[in-house]
Write an enzyme that holds these catalytic residues in place. Structure first.
Site, mmCIF file in Angstrom:
data_model
loop_
_atom_site.group_PDB
_atom_site.id
_atom_site.type_symbol
_atom_site.label_atom_id
_atom_site.label_comp_id
_atom_site.label_asym_id
_atom_site.label_seq_id
_atom_site.Cartn_x
_atom_site.Cartn_y
_atom_site.Cartn_z
ATOM 1 C CD GLU A 23 -1.045 0.598 3.692
ATOM 2 O OE1 GLU A 23 -1.491 1.757 3.578
ATOM 3 O OE2 GLU A 23 -1.244 -0.122 4.685
ATOM 4 C CE LYS A 157 0.535 2.201 15.010
ATOM 5 N NZ LYS A 157 0.346 1.936 13.591
HETATM 6 N N1 PSU Z 1 -2.740 1.424 10.812
HETATM 7 C C1 PSU Z 1 -1.410 1.525 10.977
HETATM 8 N N2 PSU Z 1 -0.672 2.145 10.015
HETATM 9 C C2 PSU Z 1 -1.249 2.678 8.902
HETATM 10 C C3 PSU Z 1 -2.661 2.550 8.737
HETATM 11 C C4 PSU Z 1 -3.359 1.926 9.711
HETATM 12 O O1 PSU Z 1 -0.897 1.049 11.962
HETATM 13 O O2 PSU Z 1 -0.543 3.265 8.060
HETATM 14 C C5 PSU Z 1 -3.305 3.089 7.492
HETATM 15 C C6 PSU Z 1 -3.630 1.948 6.508
HETATM 16 O O3 PSU Z 1 -3.493 2.423 5.187
HETATM 17 C C7 PSU Z 1 -5.091 1.662 6.808
HETATM 18 C C8 PSU Z 1 -5.613 3.047 7.110
HETATM 19 O O4 PSU Z 1 -5.791 1.074 5.746
HETATM 20 O O5 PSU Z 1 -4.552 3.680 7.829
HETATM 21 C C9 PSU Z 1 -6.869 3.011 7.932
HETATM 22 O O6 PSU Z 1 -7.402 4.281 8.012
HETATM 23 P P1 PSU Z 1 -8.879 4.508 8.605
HETATM 24 O O7 PSU Z 1 -8.759 4.155 10.051
HETATM 25 O O8 PSU Z 1 -9.178 5.944 8.344
HETATM 26 O O9 PSU Z 1 -9.772 3.568 7.854
#
Ligand code: PSU
Ligand code: MN
Length: 303
Positions: A23, A157
């Site tokens: 990604e 996390k």
């Molecule tokens: N969690 C992490 N590192 C990240 C992300 C999530 O520990 O970089 C990023 C990933 O791309 C994930 C996105 O798909 O954040 C999720 O964002 P949201 O919570 O807005 O859906």
């Protein structure tokens, strides 16, 4: 052409060489420059060294690219203001010819379109703490329920509500497999303390599970939880102090929606003076190795 798949990735798929998707939100919103670019290129190298072809995915001038070049990765790492592209953003990003960093959700979407079945990342989004009032549940979880890509991560996390995240995945039929571990990994920490239904002892076993899910026609992904190696793991009680602080700050500042995850990641990295960033990098490298092994085993089953 709607989606641009690089020559190398096209050739690999045609010749039955395993491809691993990566990604770009982790590059533009997850880590600071230049560590982000350095990490992204190292991850590609690990995948190559393990006999697979990497395909970093991102959107440039409205065109989704599967298999970005090192120059494109560099640009992603240092250009400010690239949009974080989730499923709902794609139509507009393409219409307006914007740049978009793909999240787990949109990386899965384009990987599946290109015929890539394994995707390596750091951590996924999930059910946020307080979701019972904020309704903040990452689109990553819905995507895992419908798009046929296996996501190798280091768990999620503790900025999230991990028990609720597991419940959600269960409801939507997403298998969560612990790689050589019986508990869910918690990103910086190797163990969340939450028991998973299945521990898998080899990449071959995981590939077989993917194979049977597909054979049965059960749409959706599989989530592989690969714990951070012991030597880099930060104990839960240490990292949780920073997480709590970051969450409090976020609420005070009124940060909401898609800005939450990048805000929390940056805040924790700053507070730990880069220690969390180092752990983050190491766990992605570890996932790249395991993801490559799974992709190689899966290709054998397809023959
Ligand atoms: N969690 C992490 N590192 C990240 C992300 C999530 O520990 O970089 C990023 C990933 O791309 C994930 C996105 O798909 O954040 C999720 O964002 P949201 O919570 O807005 O859906
Ligand atoms: Mn959200």
């Amino acid at each position: 052409m709607l989606v641009k798949v690089s020559k190398e990735v096209q050739e690999a798929i045609k010749n039955n060489i395993p491809v691993v998707a990566l990604e770009s939100t982790i590059i533009s919103h997850g880590m600071p420059y230049p560590k982000n670019v350095e990490t992204a290129l190292n991850v590609e190298k690990i995948i190559r060294d393990n006999g697979c072809v990497p395909a970093t995915i991102g959107i440039i001038d409205g065109t989704p690219i599967v298999g970005m070049s090192p120059d494109e990765i560099e640009l992603f790492g240092k250009t400010p203001g690239i949009l974080k592209a989730s499923r709902r953003d794609l139509p507009v990003i393409m219409a307006k010819k914007f740049w978009g960093a793909t999240t787990v959700t949109t990386t899965m979407i384009f990987a599946a379109m290109a015929g890539i079945e394994v995707f390596v990342t750091g951590g996924i989004g999930g059910v946020h703490r307080g979701a019972e009032t904020s309704f903040d549940i990452s689109a990553d979880l819905q995507e895992l329920s419908k798009t046929n890509v296996t996501v190798v991560c280091a768990g999620a996390k503790a900025i999230l509500d991990l028990p609720l995240t597991l419940e959600y995945l269960e409801t939507f039929g997403v298998p969560v497999l612990g790689y050589k571990s019986s508990n869910l990994a918690a990103f910086y920490s190797k163990d969340s303390g939450l028991k998973l239904d299945y521990e898998m002892n080899s990449s071959k076993e995981i590939a077989e599970a993917i194979y049977y899910k597909r054979k049965l026609g059960l749409d959706g992904g599989i989530l592989v939880s690969n714990p951070i190696p012991e030597e880099y793991s930060i104990p839960n009680e240490v990292i949780n102090v920073y997480i709590e602080k970051a969450l409090k700050e976020m609420n005070e500042l009124g940060i909401k929606g898609k800005d939450t995850t990048p805000f929390l990641l940056k805040s924790i990295a700053d507070a730990t003076e880069g220690k969390s960033l180092e752990a983050n990098i190491k766990l992605v490298y570890n996932n790249a190795k395991v993801g490559s092994e799974i992709a190689k085993e899966l290709i054998k089953l397809e023959k």
